[in-house]
Design a protein around this motif. Structure first.
Motif, mmCIF file in Angstrom:
data_model
loop_
_atom_site.group_PDB
_atom_site.id
_atom_site.type_symbol
_atom_site.label_atom_id
_atom_site.label_comp_id
_atom_site.label_asym_id
_atom_site.label_seq_id
_atom_site.Cartn_x
_atom_site.Cartn_y
_atom_site.Cartn_z
ATOM 1 N N LYS A 132 17.317 -21.080 53.256
ATOM 2 C CA LYS A 132 16.846 -20.742 54.598
ATOM 3 C C LYS A 132 15.508 -21.409 54.888
ATOM 4 O O LYS A 132 15.290 -21.961 55.954
ATOM 5 C CB LYS A 132 16.715 -19.224 54.725
ATOM 6 N N ASP A 133 14.586 -21.346 53.919
ATOM 7 C CA ASP A 133 13.258 -21.930 54.129
ATOM 8 C C ASP A 133 12.624 -22.225 52.771
ATOM 9 O O ASP A 133 12.687 -21.393 51.850
ATOM 10 C CB ASP A 133 12.373 -20.963 54.914
ATOM 11 N N LYS A 134 11.991 -23.387 52.660
ATOM 12 C CA LYS A 134 11.439 -23.769 51.367
ATOM 13 C C LYS A 134 10.232 -22.925 50.971
ATOM 14 O O LYS A 134 9.910 -22.828 49.784
ATOM 15 C CB LYS A 134 11.084 -25.252 51.351
ATOM 16 N N CYS A 135 9.562 -22.274 51.940
ATOM 17 C CA CYS A 135 8.456 -21.374 51.585
ATOM 18 C C CYS A 135 8.958 -20.181 50.782
ATOM 19 O O CYS A 135 8.265 -19.683 49.888
ATOM 20 C CB CYS A 135 7.748 -20.876 52.847
ATOM 21 N N CYS A 136 10.175 -19.726 51.103
ATOM 22 C CA CYS A 136 10.734 -18.570 50.393
ATOM 23 C C CYS A 136 11.115 -18.945 48.967
ATOM 24 O O CYS A 136 11.059 -18.109 48.065
ATOM 25 C CB CYS A 136 11.925 -18.022 51.161
ATOM 26 N N ALA A 137 11.501 -20.206 48.764
ATOM 27 C CA ALA A 137 11.776 -20.671 47.405
ATOM 28 C C ALA A 137 10.474 -20.811 46.608
ATOM 29 O O ALA A 137 10.373 -20.339 45.475
ATOM 30 C CB ALA A 137 12.511 -22.003 47.451
ATOM 31 N N LYS A 138 9.466 -21.430 47.221
ATOM 32 C CA LYS A 138 8.220 -21.702 46.492
ATOM 33 C C LYS A 138 7.383 -20.445 46.278
ATOM 34 O O LYS A 138 7.066 -20.067 45.153
ATOM 35 C CB LYS A 138 7.394 -22.750 47.244
ATOM 36 N N PHE A 139 7.025 -19.777 47.383
ATOM 37 C CA PHE A 139 6.128 -18.626 47.291
ATOM 38 C C PHE A 139 6.891 -17.334 46.981
ATOM 39 O O PHE A 139 6.392 -16.475 46.271
ATOM 40 C CB PHE A 139 5.348 -18.480 48.595
ATOM 41 N N GLY A 140 8.106 -17.233 47.519
ATOM 42 C CA GLY A 140 8.882 -16.014 47.308
ATOM 43 C C GLY A 140 9.303 -15.829 45.866
ATOM 44 O O GLY A 140 9.201 -14.726 45.322
ATOM 45 N N TYR A 141 9.780 -16.891 45.246
ATOM 46 C CA TYR A 141 10.234 -16.740 43.860
ATOM 47 C C TYR A 141 9.059 -16.456 42.923
ATOM 48 O O TYR A 141 9.178 -15.662 41.982
ATOM 49 C CB TYR A 141 10.991 -17.982 43.395
ATOM 50 N N ALA A 142 7.915 -17.060 43.184
ATOM 51 C CA ALA A 142 6.729 -16.773 42.361
ATOM 52 C C ALA A 142 6.329 -15.309 42.487
ATOM 53 O O ALA A 142 5.981 -14.659 41.494
ATOM 54 C CB ALA A 142 5.571 -17.678 42.788
ATOM 55 N N ALA A 143 6.383 -14.776 43.710
ATOM 56 C CA ALA A 143 6.048 -13.359 43.907
ATOM 57 C C ALA A 143 7.072 -12.460 43.246
ATOM 58 O O ALA A 143 6.722 -11.431 42.647
ATOM 59 C CB ALA A 143 5.961 -13.051 45.400
ATOM 60 N N TYR A 144 8.349 -12.818 43.351
ATOM 61 C CA TYR A 144 9.397 -12.034 42.689
ATOM 62 C C TYR A 144 9.136 -11.949 41.191
ATOM 63 O O TYR A 144 9.208 -10.868 40.583
ATOM 64 C CB TYR A 144 10.775 -12.640 42.944
ATOM 65 N N LYS A 145 8.848 -13.075 40.562
ATOM 66 C CA LYS A 145 8.593 -13.072 39.116
ATOM 67 C C LYS A 145 7.392 -12.206 38.769
ATOM 68 O O LYS A 145 7.415 -11.463 37.780
ATOM 69 C CB LYS A 145 8.390 -14.508 38.610
ATOM 70 N N ALA A 146 6.328 -12.295 39.579
ATOM 71 C CA ALA A 146 5.125 -11.493 39.308
ATOM 72 C C ALA A 146 5.417 -10.001 39.452
ATOM 73 O O ALA A 146 4.984 -9.184 38.632
ATOM 74 C CB ALA A 146 3.997 -11.912 40.257
ATOM 75 N N LEU A 147 6.160 -9.627 40.482
ATOM 76 C CA LEU A 147 6.502 -8.222 40.707
ATOM 77 C C LEU A 147 7.415 -7.705 39.600
ATOM 78 O O LEU A 147 7.217 -6.615 39.052
ATOM 79 C CB LEU A 147 7.173 -8.054 42.065
ATOM 80 N N ASN A 148 8.414 -8.501 39.243
ATOM 81 C CA ASN A 148 9.363 -8.088 38.209
ATOM 82 C C ASN A 148 8.674 -7.963 36.856
ATOM 83 O O ASN A 148 8.942 -7.025 36.083
ATOM 84 C CB ASN A 148 10.512 -9.095 38.148
#
Length: 312
Positions: A132-148
């Motif tokens: 959908k958007d490359k920001c969600c791949a770059k910033f979103g996945y990094a945040a997901y890993k940090a939260l998890n």
């Protein structure tokens, strides 16, 4: 030739595009686990879905329940975990039975055959929808890993999932917490544990808080401003946002906030002003150079009712 990558999330931050007031989200949700590599650009479609399942998901969305695909590595690809929110119900359904489950949901029939225990704690979805958007791949996945990682290392009572599009790609990393329906944006690695600790205390994490999705944009703006005003005075309170008493007050952005904590209560009046900014909503818009004029709300005054302006 320049190789510099441009991201709508960085443009939004540099522009001063506010988080508060951007938390629109449907209250009724169906969340369906599906392996992320199969996600399509649509938030509810995957490349290996059969036509019957795909059509039923579209029908459910058309009937008013938002559908998102979610993913965790430990979830078997042929066995799906589904959640209904705000009902806070969880189901386990095999791929072969998925069409039957969705048909029963459409017809409002009993779902007990597939139901399992509800989540032990809050459900946290972090958008990693790179198609959908490359920001969600770059910033979103990094945040997901940090939260998890924070949940695993500290043994916190959350289920963290990757998710398809949650709205506001320019505000990545974006997340939503169920069943509270609080939305967040611009989550950095340093925010992960603090956000989770705030949610454990049933308080929004204000540095990344976009607002309560049940409220209008101007009400969200006022709510966030009131919570920040209270927090600056070490007051952690429950707040109630009133509807503007008349059309003129609504147009001028005057919103009344009642607050209550264990030892005190009070009332604030927040003035929010409408502004127009020229922004890129997605990285596709940025690449095409097609910005759009968008209305945002900014809190300009917080008053204690009857006691004058204490903050602006």
């Amino acid at each position: 030739m320049s190789t510099t990558q441009h991201f709508c999330a960085r443009e939004s931050l540099a522009l001063g595009d506010p988080l508060a007031g951007s938390a629109a989200h449907a209250e009724r949700n169906l969340l369906l686990s599906w392996p992320r590599p199969k996600w399509q650009r649509s938030l509810r479609q995957a490349s290996d879905m059969c036509g019957e399942v795909s059509a039923k998901l579209e029908a459910i969305a058309e009937a008013g329940r938002r559908v998102n695909l979610i993913h965790r590595r430990d979830q078997p690809s042929a066995r799906h975990c589904l959640y209904l929110m705000p009902e806070n119900r969880r189901f386990e359904v095999t791929r072969d039975e998925l069409s039957a489950f969705l048909a029963a949901l459409e017809r409002n029939e009993p779902l007990a055959h597939w139901e399992v225990s509800p989540p032990d704690g809050a459900l946290l979805l972090c958008c990693t929808h790179g198609k959908k958007d490359k920001c969600c791949a770059k910033f979103g996945y990094a945040a997901y890993k940090a939260l998890n990682t924070a949940v695993a290392e500290s043994g916190l009572p959350f289920e963290v999932w990757e998710s398809t599009h949650l709205g506001g790609c320019r505000l990545a990393a974006s997340a939503v917490v169920f069943p509270a329906l609080r939305k967040y944006g611009r989550i950095g690695n340093e925010d992960a544990l603090l956000l989770l600790e705030s949610e454990m205390a049933d308080r929004p994490y204000l540095p990344c808080y976009r607002g309560d999705s049940r409220l209008s944009p101007v009400q969200q703006c006022a709510q966030v401003a009131a919570l920040e005003w209270l927090a600056s005075r070490s007051i952690h309170a429950d707040v109630s946002v009133a509807q503007p008493s008349n059309e003129q007050a609504s147009n001028q952005g005057w919103i009344t906030i009642d607050w209550r904590c264990a030892s005190d209560t009070g009332r604030l009046t927040v003035r929010c002003e409408s502004r127009t900014i020229q922004r890129y909503d997605t990285c596709a818009d940025l690449a095409a150079g097609s910005s759009s004029a968008s209305q945002v709300w900014m809190a300009t005054q917080v008053m204690v009712t009857g006691s004058g302006v204490l903050h602006s």
